[in-house]
Design a protein around this motif. Structure first.
Motif, short mmCIF file in Angstrom:
data_model
loop_
_atom_site.label_atom_id
_atom_site.label_comp_id
_atom_site.label_asym_id
_atom_site.label_seq_id
_atom_site.Cartn_x
_atom_site.Cartn_y
_atom_site.Cartn_z
N ASP A 287 10.23 -1.86 -3.24
CA ASP A 287 10.45 -0.98 -4.39
C ASP A 287 11.08 -1.74 -5.55
O ASP A 287 10.68 -1.54 -6.71
N ARG B 165 8.42 -3.85 -7.03
CA ARG B 165 7.49 -3.04 -7.81
C ARG B 165 8.09 -2.66 -9.16
O ARG B 165 7.42 -2.71 -10.19
N GLY C 236 0.84 -1.20 0.00
CA GLY C 236 0.00 0.00 0.00
C GLY C 236 0.87 1.25 0.00
O GLY C 236 2.10 1.18 -0.16
N GLU C 237 0.23 2.41 0.17
CA GLU C 237 0.96 3.67 0.16
C GLU C 237 1.86 3.77 1.40
O GLU C 237 1.67 3.08 2.40
N THR C 238 2.83 4.66 1.28
CA THR C 238 3.73 4.91 2.41
C THR C 238 2.93 5.48 3.58
O THR C 238 2.04 6.32 3.40
N ASN C 239 3.28 4.98 4.81
CA ASN C 239 2.62 5.43 6.05
C ASN C 239 1.12 5.10 6.06
O ASN C 239 0.33 5.80 6.70
N ALA C 240 0.73 4.05 5.32
CA ALA C 240 -0.68 3.66 5.32
C ALA C 240 -1.01 2.76 6.50
O ALA C 240 -2.19 2.50 6.76
#
Length: 210
Positions: free
Chosen positions: A99, A102, A54-58
């Protein structure tokens, strides 16, 4: 592959495009099959691996840590006690690994997306070729129908002209026959009149002599 193999293409360029599309699909299928064989051969199936993304800091790390604490994972408890300050380092390493993963997925996606785009372009070209071939067949069929129509009209005109000429000839023959009969009757009448005149003259002379 099944839909492509069902196509019946007779045009030479269409067959070439169809062959290129089939070859590319077979190449993609072969790569998928090879990757499945690699997974079956080298992957470990005895244990399951759960992944969070998911997104960073999610809150990914928060959920993972909460689960490990909830299930009282001994190794995690010992790790927290011994390496409380190394959590940030592990999170960073995990983020770098994600990363890289991805980026690898993006490269694979771009590669297959490019191939699919090429296939779509080839399909569009094939559709144009099929449409042109269909239009050409329609033009040929229309030309053949027009030629047959002209030929039928010419044959009908020729038959009508022949019938008219035959009727004219029959009329002329009938007129000639009628004229001949009239001449024959006139000759018979003239001959009869001459005979009657001669007989009348002889009788008159005979009476005059008596």
């Amino acid at each position: 592959m099944a839909n492509i193999l069902e196509l019946n293409v007779e045009h030479r360029d269409g067959k070439r495009e169809l062959g290129n599309m089939t070859e590319k699909l077979r190449t993609i299928q072969t790569r998928f099959d090879d990757e499945l064989v690699q997974l079956k051969t080298h992957a470990e199936w005895d244990m399951f691996t759960m992944a969070f993304f998911g997104e960073t800091n999610a809150g990914k790390s928060t959920i993972i840590e909460s689960l490990r604490i909830l299930f009282k994972e001994e190794s995690r408890q010992a790790l927290l006690e011994q390496n409380a300050h190394d959590l940030e380092k592990y999170e960073k390493a995990l983020a770098e690994h994600i990363d890289r993963l991805r980026e690898g997925l993006y490269r694979v996606y771009e590669e297959y997306a490019s191939q699919i785009t090429t296939l779509r372009t080839a399909t569009a070209r094939l559709s144009v070729i099929l449409q042109e071939e269909s239009a050409a067949r329609n033009r040929i069929a229309e030309a053949e129908a027009e030629a047959r129509k002209r030929l039928a009209e010419q044959e009908a005109s020729t038959r009508l002209k022949a019938e008219q000429e035959e009727a004219a000839q029959r009329l002329q023959i009938a007129q000639q026959a009628s004229s001949a009969r009239i001449k024959t009757r006139l000759m018979v009448c003239t001959f009869g009149a001459m005979v009657l005149g001669a007989v009348a003259s002889a009788m008159f002379l005979k009476l005059a002599g008596a």
